[in-house]
Design a protein around this motif. Structure first.
Motif, PDB file in Angstrom:
ATOM      1  N   GLU A 139       0.816  -1.218   0.000  1.00  0.00           N
ATOM      2  CA  GLU A 139       0.000   0.000   0.000  1.00  0.00           C
ATOM      3  C   GLU A 139       0.850   1.269   0.000  1.00  0.00           C
ATOM      4  OE1 GLU A 139      -2.487  -0.523   3.409  1.00  0.00           O
ATOM      5  OE2 GLU A 139      -3.788  -2.015   2.420  1.00  0.00           O
ATOM      6  N   GLY A 140       2.160   1.108  -0.160  1.00  0.00           N
ATOM      7  CA  GLY A 140       3.042   2.261  -0.246  1.00  0.00           C
ATOM      8  C   GLY A 140       3.533   2.784   1.076  1.00  0.00           C
ATOM      9  N   GLU A 141       3.301   2.052   2.163  1.00  0.00           N
ATOM     10  CA  GLU A 141       3.760   2.469   3.481  1.00  0.00           C
ATOM     11  C   GLU A 141       5.118   1.836   3.786  1.00  0.00           C
ATOM     12  OE1 GLU A 141       0.714   1.612   6.322  1.00  0.00           O
ATOM     13  OE2 GLU A 141      -0.879   2.424   5.044  1.00  0.00           O
ATOM     14  N   LEU A 142       5.686   2.200   4.932  1.00  0.00           N
ATOM     15  CA  LEU A 142       7.004   1.697   5.299  1.00  0.00           C
ATOM     16  C   LEU A 142       6.959   0.291   5.896  1.00  0.00           C
ATOM     17  CD1 LEU A 142       8.635   4.874   6.907  1.00  0.00           C
ATOM     18  CD2 LEU A 142       8.877   4.012   4.564  1.00  0.00           C
ATOM     19  N   GLY A 143       5.805  -0.131   6.371  1.00  0.00           N
ATOM     20  CA  GLY A 143       5.707  -1.444   6.999  1.00  0.00           C
ATOM     21  C   GLY A 143       6.096  -1.446   8.459  1.00  0.00           C
ATOM     22  N   SER A 144       6.066  -0.265   9.101  1.00  0.00           N
ATOM     23  CA  SER A 144       6.565  -0.155  10.468  1.00  0.00           C
ATOM     24  C   SER A 144       5.713  -0.923  11.482  1.00  0.00           C
ATOM     25  CB  SER A 144       6.699   1.308  10.882  1.00  0.00           C
ATOM     26  OG  SER A 144       5.503   2.000  10.685  1.00  0.00           O
ATOM     27  N   GLU A 145       4.394  -0.965  11.295  1.00  0.00           N
ATOM     28  CA  GLU A 145       3.555  -1.683  12.259  1.00  0.00           C
ATOM     29  C   GLU A 145       3.764  -3.190  12.124  1.00  0.00           C
ATOM     30  OE1 GLU A 145       1.083  -2.899  15.214  1.00  0.00           O
ATOM     31  OE2 GLU A 145       2.053  -0.965  14.882  1.00  0.00           O
ATOM     32  N   GLY A 146       3.858  -3.679  10.905  1.00  0.00           N
ATOM     33  CA  GLY A 146       4.153  -5.094  10.716  1.00  0.00           C
ATOM     34  C   GLY A 146       5.525  -5.458  11.253  1.00  0.00           C
TER      35      GLY A 146
END
Length: 240
Positions: A139-146
């Motif tokens: 989705e174009g995010e950094l993936g920090s929560e995952g």
């Protein structure tokens, strides 16, 4: 002597350039992917040296706000230049090496224990964290929560209450190091691939491979632009 009478400091010239660039991006309606004017042109328009412009660009690069393509110019990576104060960057630069050392010491052991002690429920949570990170990146995010969920799942899978307590005491600093790493160009997909290798070793019950994969991952985390940045590289301003 009263602390109020401590010597005055002159704002770094490149900080003023950063602020002007922030205003320019907002006023010009530039968007992610757009190119900033060349350094030479910026220096001429702002009446400063190219060295000051270059250092300002480095500050923006350190924060993941622009991408510098060697020989190809400087491009926006975000819709706006929401810049952190330089003093906050300097403080984080000073504490980051200790945080990274602590992470390597703790998380390699957690990976080893997770490979030895993980349950089916632990593996399911690790897989769910990986799925979260894949979705965020797609989705174009950094993936920090995952990313956060993945490392938390490994901590839980180690089944060591004392090590988990240690991790909680530095949770804020770990979050800082995570964000610093993931905003490096192309880092989210690389981190995801490294997470998958760690998960494979844990699933296989291979403690040695889990330690090796985690150590390689954390050494990648440590390779951030902030640590090579010199905040005092700005040339002295002209004498008044």
């Amino acid at each position: 002597m009263s602390d109020a009478l401590r010597p005055l400091t002159r704002p770094r010239l490149y900080e003023q350039v950063v602020q002007r660039l922030r205003e320019h991006v907002a006023a010009s309606g530039l968007r992610a992917g757009d190119r900033l004017p060349p350094e030479r042109k910026l220096a001429e328009q702002l009446g400063v040296s190219r060295a000051s412009v270059k250092q300002a660009i480095v500050v923006l690069e350190v924060q993941g706000l622009v991408e510098v393509r060697h020989g190809g110019g400087t491009y926006l990576r975000r819709e706006s230049l929401d810049v952190e104060p330089v003093d906050e960057l300097v403080a984080r630069k000073r504490r980051l090496p200790d945080v990274l050392d602590a992470r390597e010491a703790l998380e390699t052991k957690l990976a080893e224990l997770a490979a030895q002690r993980r349950t089916e429920d632990d593996l399911a949570e690790i897989d769910a964290a990986l799925a979260d990170m894949r979705r965020e990146i797609a989705e174009g995010e950094l993936g920090s929560e995952g990313d956060r969920r993945f490392h938390a799942a490994i901590t839980a899978a180690a089944h060591s209450s004392l090590l988990a307590d240690f991790m909680r005491t530095i949770a804020t600093e770990i979050a800082e190091s995570r964000q610093e790493s993931l905003r490096q160009p192309d880092r989210p997909t690389k981190s995801l691939a490294q997470h998958e290798r760690i998960a494979e070793a844990i699933r296989a019950g291979d403690a040695r491979a889990a330690v090796t994969a985690m150590r390689r991952h954390l050494r990648t985390v440590s390779r951030v632009r902030l640590l090579s940045w010199d905040p005092d590289a700005d040339p002295a301003p002209p004498a008044e």
